[in-house]
Design a protein around this motif. Structure first.
Motif, short mmCIF file in Angstrom:
data_model
loop_
_atom_site.label_atom_id
_atom_site.label_comp_id
_atom_site.label_asym_id
_atom_site.label_seq_id
_atom_site.Cartn_x
_atom_site.Cartn_y
_atom_site.Cartn_z
N TYR A 71 -3.77 4.18 -1.04
CA TYR A 71 -4.00 3.30 -2.20
C TYR A 71 -3.38 1.94 -1.96
CZ TYR A 71 -5.27 7.34 -5.08
OH TYR A 71 -5.90 8.44 -5.60
N THR A 72 -4.03 0.92 -2.48
CA THR A 72 -3.42 -0.40 -2.60
C THR A 72 -2.70 -0.42 -3.94
OG1 THR A 72 -5.34 -1.30 -3.73
CG2 THR A 72 -5.30 -1.49 -1.30
N GLN B 278 -3.43 -2.35 -6.35
CA GLN B 278 -4.51 -2.42 -7.34
C GLN B 278 -5.13 -1.04 -7.56
OE1 GLN B 278 -5.47 -5.17 -9.29
NE2 GLN B 278 -6.43 -3.47 -10.37
N GLY B 279 -5.29 -0.28 -6.49
CA GLY B 279 -5.85 1.07 -6.60
C GLY B 279 -4.97 1.99 -7.45
N LEU B 280 -3.65 1.87 -7.28
CA LEU B 280 -2.74 2.66 -8.12
C LEU B 280 -2.88 2.25 -9.58
CD1 LEU B 280 0.54 2.70 -5.99
CD2 LEU B 280 -1.03 4.61 -6.37
N SER B 281 -2.97 0.96 -9.83
CA SER B 281 -3.13 0.46 -11.20
C SER B 281 -4.45 0.92 -11.79
CB SER B 281 -3.04 -1.06 -11.23
OG SER B 281 -1.77 -1.48 -10.81
N ASP B 282 -5.51 0.93 -10.98
CA ASP B 282 -6.82 1.35 -11.46
C ASP B 282 -6.84 2.81 -11.89
OD1 ASP B 282 -7.78 -1.20 -10.99
OD2 ASP B 282 -8.88 -0.65 -9.15
N ARG B 283 -6.00 3.65 -11.28
CA ARG B 283 -5.93 5.07 -11.67
C ARG B 283 -5.48 5.22 -13.12
NH1 ARG B 283 -6.00 9.77 -8.50
NH2 ARG B 283 -4.49 10.73 -9.89
N THR C 249 0.84 -1.20 0.00
CA THR C 249 0.00 0.00 0.00
C THR C 249 0.87 1.25 0.00
OG1 THR C 249 -0.09 0.04 2.42
CG2 THR C 249 -1.88 -1.13 1.28
N ALA D 98 -10.68 7.00 -15.01
CA ALA D 98 -10.53 6.77 -13.57
C ALA D 98 -10.22 8.04 -12.79
CB ALA D 98 -9.42 5.75 -13.32
N ASN D 99 -9.82 9.08 -13.47
CA ASN D 99 -9.38 10.30 -12.77
C ASN D 99 -10.24 11.50 -13.11
OD1 ASN D 99 -7.05 9.08 -11.58
ND2 ASN D 99 -6.22 9.00 -13.64
N ARG E 24 0.51 5.45 1.39
CA ARG E 24 -0.34 6.42 2.09
C ARG E 24 0.32 7.78 2.08
NH1 ARG E 24 1.77 7.39 7.18
NH2 ARG E 24 2.93 5.65 8.07
#
Length: 188
Positions: A165-166, A168-173, A137, A178-179, A139
């Motif tokens: 962010y996890t 996966q969360g960073l990748s999802d951005r 993660t 996504a933004n 933070r």
């Protein structure tokens, strides 16, 4: 090489009878000082600067010599002989409205995870992030302008980052749409 006593860190390590974690206030302060000193050079050169924070056998925090990298990557110098690595650190070069550089990239976090050390990332907007290599993660330690910011910085071009962010969360951005740009998060 930069050196600073780590007596509070040693006391904490002794009390816990385990390895040091990069979240310790002494390490965060050390990383913040290093990155504060590198931000101006990073903006002027439009390059990342990076290195490694470690702990020497005498208990002092040490840092490798900061190395100049590319606009989107950097390979740190080695720590002094006998020092144990604790965390990486790097800047994100100058502000570029075409780049989502206000938080660590998935590659930044993956690199720290593969090396088994935590990491600190400074952004063009002056944000400071902590990558937890065990949890996978990142933070936000402090928001915009807590470190020197690029004078060209414009907050919100890629939306306002969440404080956590996890991987996966960073990748999802990176996914299209996504933004969406909206108001800054209320937790600032």
């Amino acid at each position: 090489m930069t050196r600073r006593p780590a007596l509070p860190l040693l006391a904490l390590c002794a009390a816990l009878a385990g390895p040091a974690k990069a979240q310790d206030a002494a390490i965060v302060g050390f990383a913040q000082q290093l990155l504060t000193e590198l931000q101006g050079r990073s903006f002027a050169d439009n390059r990342e600067y990076c290195g490694t924070i470690g702990i020497a056998s005498d208990g002092q925090l040490v840092a490798s010599r900061a190395r100049r990298g590319r606009r989107d990557g950097c390979r740190p110098s080695r720590l002094p002989r006998g020092a144990r690595p604790l965390a990486s650190f790097h800047t994100h070069a100058a502000y570029d409205p075409a780049a989502d550089s206000e938080l660590p990239s998935p590659q930044d976090l993956e690199s720290d995870m593969s090396e088994g050390i935590d990491g600190f990332v400074a952004t063009p907007g002056g944000r400071l992030w902590f990558n937890d290599s065990v949890m996978g993660t990142t933070r936000l330690i402090c928001g915009p302008y807590c470190l020197p910011a690029d004078p060209a910085f414009g907050d919100g071009a890629w939306g306002y980052p969440a404080p956590f962010y996890t991987l996966q969360g960073l990748s999802d951005r990176l996914l299209p749409g996504a933004n969406e740009v909206g108001p800054p998060p209320s937790d600032r």
